[in-house]
Design an enzyme around this catalytic site. Structure first.
Site, PDB file in Angstrom:
ATOM      1  N   HIS A  58     -76.326  -8.651  60.569  1.00  0.00           N
ATOM      2  CA  HIS A  58     -75.711  -9.989  60.500  1.00  0.00           C
ATOM      3  C   HIS A  58     -75.284 -10.301  59.075  1.00  0.00           C
ATOM      4  O   HIS A  58     -76.132 -10.520  58.202  1.00  0.00           O
ATOM      5  CB  HIS A  58     -76.684 -11.062  61.000  1.00  0.00           C
ATOM      6  CG  HIS A  58     -76.040 -12.403  61.144  1.00  0.00           C
ATOM      7  ND1 HIS A  58     -75.818 -12.992  62.369  1.00  0.00           N
ATOM      8  CD2 HIS A  58     -75.521 -13.262  60.228  1.00  0.00           C
ATOM      9  CE1 HIS A  58     -75.209 -14.160  62.193  1.00  0.00           C
ATOM     10  NE2 HIS A  58     -75.017 -14.342  60.889  1.00  0.00           N
ATOM     11  N   HIS A  60     -71.800 -11.978  56.424  1.00  0.00           N
ATOM     12  CA  HIS A  60     -70.507 -12.683  56.293  1.00  0.00           C
ATOM     13  C   HIS A  60     -69.761 -12.100  55.102  1.00  0.00           C
ATOM     14  O   HIS A  60     -69.884 -12.590  53.985  1.00  0.00           O
ATOM     15  CB  HIS A  60     -70.732 -14.184  56.114  1.00  0.00           C
ATOM     16  CG  HIS A  60     -71.313 -14.823  57.331  1.00  0.00           C
ATOM     17  ND1 HIS A  60     -70.532 -15.428  58.296  1.00  0.00           N
ATOM     18  CD2 HIS A  60     -72.592 -14.906  57.769  1.00  0.00           C
ATOM     19  CE1 HIS A  60     -71.318 -15.871  59.271  1.00  0.00           C
ATOM     20  NE2 HIS A  60     -72.573 -15.567  58.981  1.00  0.00           N
ATOM     21  N   HIS A 211     -73.813 -16.826  66.688  1.00  0.00           N
ATOM     22  CA  HIS A 211     -74.715 -17.718  65.976  1.00  0.00           C
ATOM     23  C   HIS A 211     -75.235 -18.662  67.055  1.00  0.00           C
ATOM     24  O   HIS A 211     -74.449 -19.395  67.663  1.00  0.00           O
ATOM     25  CB  HIS A 211     -73.960 -18.511  64.922  1.00  0.00           C
ATOM     26  CG  HIS A 211     -73.589 -17.721  63.705  1.00  0.00           C
ATOM     27  ND1 HIS A 211     -72.690 -16.685  63.730  1.00  0.00           N
ATOM     28  CD2 HIS A 211     -74.009 -17.827  62.418  1.00  0.00           C
ATOM     29  CE1 HIS A 211     -72.583 -16.186  62.515  1.00  0.00           C
ATOM     30  NE2 HIS A 211     -73.358 -16.848  61.696  1.00  0.00           N
ATOM     31  N   GLU A 214     -78.768 -22.264  65.537  1.00  0.00           N
ATOM     32  CA  GLU A 214     -79.175 -22.263  64.122  1.00  0.00           C
ATOM     33  C   GLU A 214     -79.397 -23.713  63.710  1.00  0.00           C
ATOM     34  O   GLU A 214     -78.582 -24.334  63.030  1.00  0.00           O
ATOM     35  CB  GLU A 214     -78.122 -21.591  63.235  1.00  0.00           C
ATOM     36  CG  GLU A 214     -78.630 -21.397  61.797  1.00  0.00           C
ATOM     37  CD  GLU A 214     -77.603 -20.806  60.850  1.00  0.00           C
ATOM     38  OE1 GLU A 214     -76.454 -20.589  61.249  1.00  0.00           O
ATOM     39  OE2 GLU A 214     -77.963 -20.578  59.682  1.00  0.00           O
ATOM     40  N   ASP A 310     -77.361 -11.777  56.254  1.00  0.00           N
ATOM     41  CA  ASP A 310     -76.552 -12.979  56.471  1.00  0.00           C
ATOM     42  C   ASP A 310     -75.611 -13.279  55.300  1.00  0.00           C
ATOM     43  O   ASP A 310     -74.398 -13.327  55.469  1.00  0.00           O
ATOM     44  CB  ASP A 310     -77.438 -14.199  56.789  1.00  0.00           C
ATOM     45  CG  ASP A 310     -76.677 -15.311  57.524  1.00  0.00           C
ATOM     46  OD1 ASP A 310     -75.483 -15.151  57.793  1.00  0.00           O
ATOM     47  OD2 ASP A 310     -77.302 -16.342  57.829  1.00  0.00           O
ATOM     48  N   TRP A 316     -73.654 -20.576  51.219  1.00  0.00           N
ATOM     49  CA  TRP A 316     -74.919 -20.880  51.891  1.00  0.00           C
ATOM     50  C   TRP A 316     -76.137 -20.377  51.133  1.00  0.00           C
ATOM     51  O   TRP A 316     -77.233 -20.855  51.318  1.00  0.00           O
ATOM     52  CB  TRP A 316     -74.910 -20.277  53.303  1.00  0.00           C
ATOM     53  CG  TRP A 316     -73.867 -20.875  54.179  1.00  0.00           C
ATOM     54  CD1 TRP A 316     -73.986 -22.031  54.902  1.00  0.00           C
ATOM     55  CD2 TRP A 316     -72.530 -20.402  54.390  1.00  0.00           C
ATOM     56  NE1 TRP A 316     -72.806 -22.290  55.549  1.00  0.00           N
ATOM     57  CE2 TRP A 316     -71.901 -21.314  55.262  1.00  0.00           C
ATOM     58  CE3 TRP A 316     -71.808 -19.305  53.932  1.00  0.00           C
ATOM     59  CZ2 TRP A 316     -70.584 -21.167  55.685  1.00  0.00           C
ATOM     60  CZ3 TRP A 316     -70.498 -19.144  54.348  1.00  0.00           C
ATOM     61  CH2 TRP A 316     -69.894 -20.069  55.212  1.00  0.00           C
TER      62      TRP A 316
HETATM   63 ZN   LIG Z   1     -74.328 -16.067  59.930  1.00  0.00          ZN
END
Ligand SMILES: [Zn+2]
Length: 430
Positions: A58, A60, A211, A214, A310, A316
């Protein structure tokens, strides 16, 4: 008989010690003690761990290494991160996405991370991220298996062009169908989005990775719909639920009904320990929830659990270094999985388990598998996590593609040794 590469005296993740690994034509041809043969390249593992490569289930990659653009996340919340990413998306260029992603892939290789599933935001009518990461997928093919998930970040129904963009991204060659049901405006819209997205995947013969839930809201139950739709459409084994953080806060009775559904549907559960521990519980005072999904309980039902990284230096999460051992370490701490066998399990959450979720073929240090592996400065998988062990050599297709000098410190202390090697601190285990 001559091999391309012969690795001598390796320990393997399953506990075998002192084995040799012979590779030819990009494949492992033998894993056994004391192989006597010529080889173009001989690598002495010196009783250290040789592991199949790390797999990140996972990520991005369209946002990675963008920290500070156009500004920092002040609140540290998921929602400000999404808003910040929305600002950055407006000014994103394909060249910038490609450059940052390739730079991240260099780091990944240095960390022995050779397979990555990355979500790519499709809620941008210019399709900048999609175009950029499709280019990156081709460029890194010789050394990284990069899977792309069409991710409607702003909501399949909440964003007016999301569905058409998602379909366009799949037409352009994105591999997997994504989703974000908890971000839709209502629970009903969320459930509808799960149903619609699973139907798209079934029609096209694709995998799903959403997702899912979350949030700290215990009533966010889209994983139930995801499990149900997986079974209804015959998608067993091809669907992953990412994050699943609401499960942390759910009612225990409800979870006792949910887990068997997930097991029957063969849904893969992907936790993201570094991100979950920092983003969840932000609305709590004290006690503060951890937010990580119920890893030991999922495990006890035979559900395949993987840990993802992630984010690395993006809207984030400002930390991260492509080190899946750091991810495994955080996962085991948050889940309090501290027994010896549970720590070994957490190592599998960044190797064999994500390889299964991604459907990787020829994965493993076994005869007939691809000659892809990592030599670590550690005796075994527990030590590898404990030390965040140095990747001494990274091998792809039988070729060494990255090396790092062992970590060794020179000491200047009277009456004490001249140098120390962190791997020498392994405990005695019978
Ligand atoms: Zn994610």
């Amino acid at each position: 008989m001559s091999f391309d590469l012969l690795v001598k005296n390796a320990n393997l993740p399953d506990g075998r010690t002192g084995v040799d690994i012979a590779c030819r034509g990009g494949l492992v041809e033998a894993v056994e003690p004391a192989i006597e043969a010529d080889a173009g390249n001989v690598l002495d593992a010196g009783g250290k761990l040789v592991s199949p490569p790390f797999v990140d289930s996972h990520f991005h990659m369209d946002a990675t290494l963008s920290l500070g653009l156009p500004r920092m996340n002040q609140s540290g919340t998921l929602l400000e991160g999404i808003a910040l990413w929305g600002e950055l998306k407006e000014i994103l260029t394909v060249d910038a996405v490609v450059e940052r992603a390739l730079k991240y892939c260099d780091l990944a290789v240095s960390q022995g991370l050779l397979a990555i599933r990355s979500h790519v935001d499709v809620c941008d009518d210019r399709m900048t991220g999609v175009e950029g990461l499709l280019e990156v997928r081709e460029k890194v093919k010789p050394y990284i298996d990069l899977q792309l998930v069409a991710f409607p970040q702003d909501g399949l129904y909440r964003s007016p062009t999301a569905e058409q963009n998602l379909l366009k991204a799949l037409d352009m060659g994105v591999d997997i169908v994504g989703g974000i049901p908890h971000f839709e405006r209502t629970m009903e819209d969320g459930a509808r989005s799960v149903q619609r997205l699973c139907e798209i995947a079934a029609d096209r013969g694709l995998m799903v990775d959403m997702h899912c839930d979350e949030t700290d809201d215990p009533m966010s139950r889209h994983i139930e719909t995801l499990g149900y739709e997986t079974q209804r459409l015959g998608l067993q084994g091809r669907v992953a639920g990412s994050h699943l953080t609401s499960m942390h806060s759910m009612d225990n009775y409800y979870v006792s009904k949910l887990l068997p559904l997930m097991a029957e549907a063969e849904v893969h559960a992907i936790a993201n320990p570094l991100i979950n521990i920092t983003l969840q519980g932000r609305h709590d005072t004290y006690p503060k929830r951890r937010g990580q999904t119920r890893v030991p309980e999922l495990r006890s039902y035979g559900i395949n659990v993987a840990f993802g990284h992630d984010c690395v230096m993006d809207p984030w999460y400002s930390m991260g270094s492509g080190d899946m051992l750091e991810v495994a370490s955080m996962g085991l701490h948050v889940a309090q999985m501290t027994s010896r066998e549970a720590i070994r399990y957490c190592y599998e959450c960044v190797t064999t388990h994500p390889a299964k979720a991604l459907g990787l073929e020829g994965y493993g240090v076994e005869k007939g598998c691809k000659a892809d592996f990592v030599l670590l400065q550690a005796r075994d998988t527990i030590e590898a996590i404990r030390l965040k062990a140095t990747r001494l050599a990274v091998v792809k297709g039988g070729n060494v593609i990255a090396t790092t000098q062992p970590r060794q410190t020179q000491l200047a202390l009277e009456g004490r040794p001249d140098s120390i090697d962190p791997a020498d601190y392994a405990p005695n285990e019978g």
